[in-house]
Write an enzyme that holds these catalytic residues in place. Structure first.
Site, PDB file in Angstrom:
ATOM      1  N   TYR A 175      -2.918  -0.364  10.240  1.00  0.00           N
ATOM      2  CA  TYR A 175      -2.932  -0.917   9.061  1.00  0.00           C
ATOM      3  C   TYR A 175      -1.417  -0.374   8.412  1.00  0.00           C
ATOM      4  CZ  TYR A 175      -3.655  -1.505   4.112  1.00  0.00           C
ATOM      5  OH  TYR A 175      -3.666  -1.953   2.763  1.00  0.00           O
ATOM      6  N   SER A 227       0.837  -1.154  -0.052  1.00  0.00           N
ATOM      7  CA  SER A 227       0.103   0.065   0.105  1.00  0.00           C
ATOM      8  C   SER A 227       0.709   1.139   0.037  1.00  0.00           C
ATOM      9  CB  SER A 227      -1.032   0.013   1.183  1.00  0.00           C
ATOM     10  OG  SER A 227      -1.778   1.219   1.423  1.00  0.00           O
TER      11      SER A 227
END
Length: 275
Positions: free
Chosen positions: A146, A133
């Site tokens: 996250y 990501s």
């Protein structure tokens, strides 16, 4: 010869799209999902599918064993994709919630990766692709669990890439920004389940967090389709010299550049003012 690939997180979004496209391209795809219902749905659509829960070691080992039985011990590639994002300020993350984020987003990925490396080493070749990501190299507020899982993933992947040099096994990281998927929908569910937001110091901020997670359509004008990730997957699978990192979407390119040229405090200011 037909190439085989194991993909995690195929119930929807990126995993589902990549599995379908690779099958059409001629790959033998093993599309995995956590829920049995999703596995059955994938089978009805013509995909070879296995149940694989990244938070469960027994499930990981069983899926690998079942796949190898079907392929006579062969596996050309692994696409680690199954993950979720746990929203919430770091202050509001319990040890249990943080551990659960890492079980799925990191520990399961590395256990699965380590399970297939001996197969690839014996073959003398293999491709391992981690769908990381933009938050694997930068952090945004209220996404601490996250952020941390993706930062840790990239650290382990970089280390393992160095350790596997000369083995014929290549490791690549894909770093998407906003991609159309059920990521926000799943994040909202985890937020409401795990964060006592109405009692939090950040309760006013959480109202805007919930509004963002509930927003229909694209997360931003920079949101791209899963095909943008698929194109990088193809390069990582088929190019003789796959890249170590693949940027996807304009925000990833932008923030990778800003991170290199801006002082830390300036970068903090920019991130704090992202709507």
């Amino acid at each position: 010869m037909e190439k085989t690939i194991l993909i995690t997180g195929c119930s929807s979004g990126i995993g589902y799209y990549v599995a379908k496209q690779l099958q059409q391209r001629g790959y033998r795809v093993f599309a995995t999902a956590r829920k049995i219902a999703d596995v059955e749905k994938l089978k009805t659509e013509g995909l070879e599918s296995l149940q694989l829960d990244l938070a469960d070691s027994a499930s990981i080992q069983a899926a690998v064993k079942a796949m190898l039985k079907l392929t006579d011990g062969k596996l050309d590639a692994l696409f680690n994709n199954g993950a979720y994002g746990q929203p919430g300020a770091v202050e509001d993350l319990s040890r249990t919630v943080l551990r659960e984020q890492f079980e799925t987003n990191l520990f399961g990925w590395m256990e699965l990766t380590n399970a297939v490396i001996p197969i690839m080493r014996k073959q003398g070749q293999g491709r391992i692709i981690h769908n990381s990501s933009i938050l694997g190299f930068m952090s945004m507020p209220y996404r601490g669990a996250y952020n941390a899982s993706k930062h840790a993933l990239e650290g382990l992947a970089d280390t393992q890439r160095l350790e596997l040099h000369g083995s014929g096994i290549f490791i690549s990281l894909i770093q998407p920004g906003p991609i159309r998927s059920r990521f926000r929908e799943n994040g909202r569910m985890m937020f409401l389940h795990n964060i006592a937001w109405e009692q939090s110091f950040y309760r006013e901020k959480y109202q805007s967090v919930l509004a963002r997670l509930e927003k229909e359509g694209n997360a931003s004008k920079f949101t791209q389709s899963p095909d943008a990730v698929y194109q990088r997957v193809i390069h990582a699978l088929e190019n003789p010299r796959p890249q170590i990192r693949y940027y996807v979407t304009f925000p990833t390119y932008l923030f990778a550049t800003l991170r290199r040229i801006l002082p830390y405090r300036w970068m903090d200011w920019v991130i704090r003012h992202i709507p």
